[in-house]
Design a protein around this motif. Structure first.
Motif, PDB file in Angstrom:
ATOM      1  N   TRP A   7       0.735  -1.085  -0.005  1.00  0.00           N
ATOM      2  CA  TRP A   7      -0.025  -0.044  -0.049  1.00  0.00           C
ATOM      3  C   TRP A   7       0.805   1.280   0.092  1.00  0.00           C
ATOM      4  O   TRP A   7       2.088   1.248   0.335  1.00  0.00           O
ATOM      5  CB  TRP A   7      -0.832  -0.014   1.323  1.00  0.00           C
ATOM      6  N   TYR A   8       0.141   2.319  -0.356  1.00  0.00           N
ATOM      7  CA  TYR A   8       0.919   3.507  -0.474  1.00  0.00           C
ATOM      8  C   TYR A   8       0.525   4.657   0.480  1.00  0.00           C
ATOM      9  O   TYR A   8      -0.581   4.753   0.528  1.00  0.00           O
ATOM     10  CB  TYR A   8       0.815   4.031  -2.063  1.00  0.00           C
ATOM     11  N   ASP A  13       4.821   9.912   1.059  1.00  0.00           N
ATOM     12  CA  ASP A  13       5.497   9.397  -0.115  1.00  0.00           C
ATOM     13  C   ASP A  13       5.965   8.118  -0.087  1.00  0.00           C
ATOM     14  O   ASP A  13       7.453   7.940  -0.299  1.00  0.00           O
ATOM     15  CB  ASP A  13       6.387  10.590  -1.089  1.00  0.00           C
ATOM     16  N   ARG A  14       5.672   7.190   0.660  1.00  0.00           N
ATOM     17  CA  ARG A  14       6.209   5.783   0.837  1.00  0.00           C
ATOM     18  C   ARG A  14       5.256   4.709   0.625  1.00  0.00           C
ATOM     19  O   ARG A  14       4.192   4.435   0.833  1.00  0.00           O
ATOM     20  CB  ARG A  14       6.403   5.893   2.430  1.00  0.00           C
ATOM     21  N   MET A  32       9.752   1.591   1.139  1.00  0.00           N
ATOM     22  CA  MET A  32      10.566   2.153  -0.092  1.00  0.00           C
ATOM     23  C   MET A  32       9.967   3.816  -0.106  1.00  0.00           C
ATOM     24  O   MET A  32       8.657   3.791  -0.264  1.00  0.00           O
ATOM     25  CB  MET A  32      10.409   1.401  -1.236  1.00  0.00           C
ATOM     26  N   ARG A  33      10.802   4.448  -0.420  1.00  0.00           N
ATOM     27  CA  ARG A  33      10.322   5.963  -0.675  1.00  0.00           C
ATOM     28  C   ARG A  33       9.794   6.053  -2.054  1.00  0.00           C
ATOM     29  O   ARG A  33      10.654   5.572  -2.963  1.00  0.00           O
ATOM     30  CB  ARG A  33      11.513   6.858  -0.428  1.00  0.00           C
ATOM     31  N   GLY A  34       8.810   6.552  -2.387  1.00  0.00           N
ATOM     32  CA  GLY A  34       8.315   6.533  -3.625  1.00  0.00           C
ATOM     33  C   GLY A  34       8.749   7.327  -4.635  1.00  0.00           C
ATOM     34  O   GLY A  34       8.912   7.066  -5.918  1.00  0.00           O
ATOM     35  N   ALA A  35       9.497   8.600  -4.361  1.00  0.00           N
ATOM     36  CA  ALA A  35      10.024   9.449  -5.193  1.00  0.00           C
ATOM     37  C   ALA A  35      11.222   8.917  -5.835  1.00  0.00           C
ATOM     38  O   ALA A  35      11.487   9.046  -7.221  1.00  0.00           O
ATOM     39  CB  ALA A  35      10.460  10.851  -4.392  1.00  0.00           C
ATOM     40  N   MET A 140      18.642  11.152   0.827  1.00  0.00           N
ATOM     41  CA  MET A 140      18.058  10.706   2.033  1.00  0.00           C
ATOM     42  C   MET A 140      17.314  11.568   2.994  1.00  0.00           C
ATOM     43  O   MET A 140      17.836  12.682   2.974  1.00  0.00           O
ATOM     44  CB  MET A 140      18.958   9.836   3.036  1.00  0.00           C
ATOM     45  N   ARG A 141      16.064  11.321   3.477  1.00  0.00           N
ATOM     46  CA  ARG A 141      15.426  12.168   4.555  1.00  0.00           C
ATOM     47  C   ARG A 141      16.524  12.385   5.619  1.00  0.00           C
ATOM     48  O   ARG A 141      17.213  11.402   5.802  1.00  0.00           O
ATOM     49  CB  ARG A 141      14.196  11.503   4.632  1.00  0.00           C
ATOM     50  N   PRO A 142      16.277  13.440   6.330  1.00  0.00           N
ATOM     51  CA  PRO A 142      17.423  13.713   7.181  1.00  0.00           C
ATOM     52  C   PRO A 142      17.325  12.730   8.537  1.00  0.00           C
ATOM     53  O   PRO A 142      18.241  12.329   8.972  1.00  0.00           O
ATOM     54  CB  PRO A 142      16.739  15.070   7.859  1.00  0.00           C
ATOM     55  N   GLU A 143      15.869  12.377   8.887  1.00  0.00           N
ATOM     56  CA  GLU A 143      15.688  11.399   9.910  1.00  0.00           C
ATOM     57  C   GLU A 143      16.300   9.922   9.472  1.00  0.00           C
ATOM     58  O   GLU A 143      16.771   9.305  10.268  1.00  0.00           O
ATOM     59  CB  GLU A 143      14.232  11.106  10.251  1.00  0.00           C
TER      60      GLU A 143
END
Length: 157
Positions: A7-8, A13-14, A32-35, A140-143
Motif C-alpha cells: 500500500w502507498y 510518499d512511501r 520504499m520511498r516513492g520519489a 535521504m530524508r534527514p531522519e
C-alpha cells in the motif's frame, strides 16, 4: 498461508510491502520511498524476536536502526475498506523486492564502513565513500540519515 500486500502512504510518499501470516501479522516488512525508490526498511519478525531474546539489551535497537521496524499490529487484508487501500501482490514480487532491499541495506553499511573488530565488523566513522553512495546519502530524508549515522552510537554508552 502467507499473503503478500502493498500500500502507498501519499502523505509520506512511501510504499509498504508486507508478508502477512494467516492472522494478518507482518512476518517481513519492506518500506520504499516513492520519489526515488530508496529502501527505508527491510525487517523480519523472526530476526526482531531473535535480537530481543538475545539477552543483549542493545541488540534490538541496533537491528531496528539497521533494518527498520516490523508493524506491531495486524494489518488489514487486501480488499478491506481501509485507507490507504491494501493491494495483494505475488510471492515472487515480494521475494524479489525483499532480496533487493536487504542487499541494499547491507550494502550501504559495507560500502560506507571500514573493518573494525569492536563494532560488529564495520566502523560507521569511515569518511571514505564513493560518489554513488554520496548521491544516495544526499537523497535521504534527514531522519533516515540520522538513523543510519547513529547505528552503533548506543555501544559507546
Amino acid at each position: 498461508m502467507l499473503t503478500y500486500v502493498r500500500w502507498y502512504h501519499p502523505d509520506e510518499d512511501r510504499w509498504s510491502y508486507d508478508e502477512l501470516d494467516a492472522d494478518g501479522w507482518a512476518v517481513r516488512h519492506v518500506e520504499m520511498r516513492g520519489a526515488d525508490g530508496a529502501i527505508l526498511a527491510a525487517a523480519s519478525l523472526a530476526e526482531v524476536l531473535a535480537a530481543r531474546d538475545s539477552g543483549d539489551t542493545r541488540a534490538l535497537r541496533r537491528y531496528e536502526r539497521r533494518y527498520g521496524f516490523v508493524p506491531e499490529a495486524p494489518l488489514p487484508q487486501p480488499g478491506s475498506d481501509v485507507e490507504p487501500p491494501v493491494e495483494e501482490i505475488s510471492a515472487e514480487e515480494f521475494e524479489k523486492l525483499w532480496r533487493i532491499a536487504r542487499r541494499d541495506l547491507v550494502g550501504r553499511l559495507k560500502e560506507y564502513g571500514r573493518s573494525s573488530r569492536s563494532r560488529n565488523g564495520m566502523d560507521p566513522n569511515d569518511r571514505q565513500y564513493g560518489r554513488k553512495l554520496g548521491t544516495q546519502i544526499k537523497r535521504m530524508r534527514p531522519e533516515d540519515l540520522d538513523r543510519l549515522m547513529r547505528d552503533d552510537e548506543d555501544n559507546d554508552q
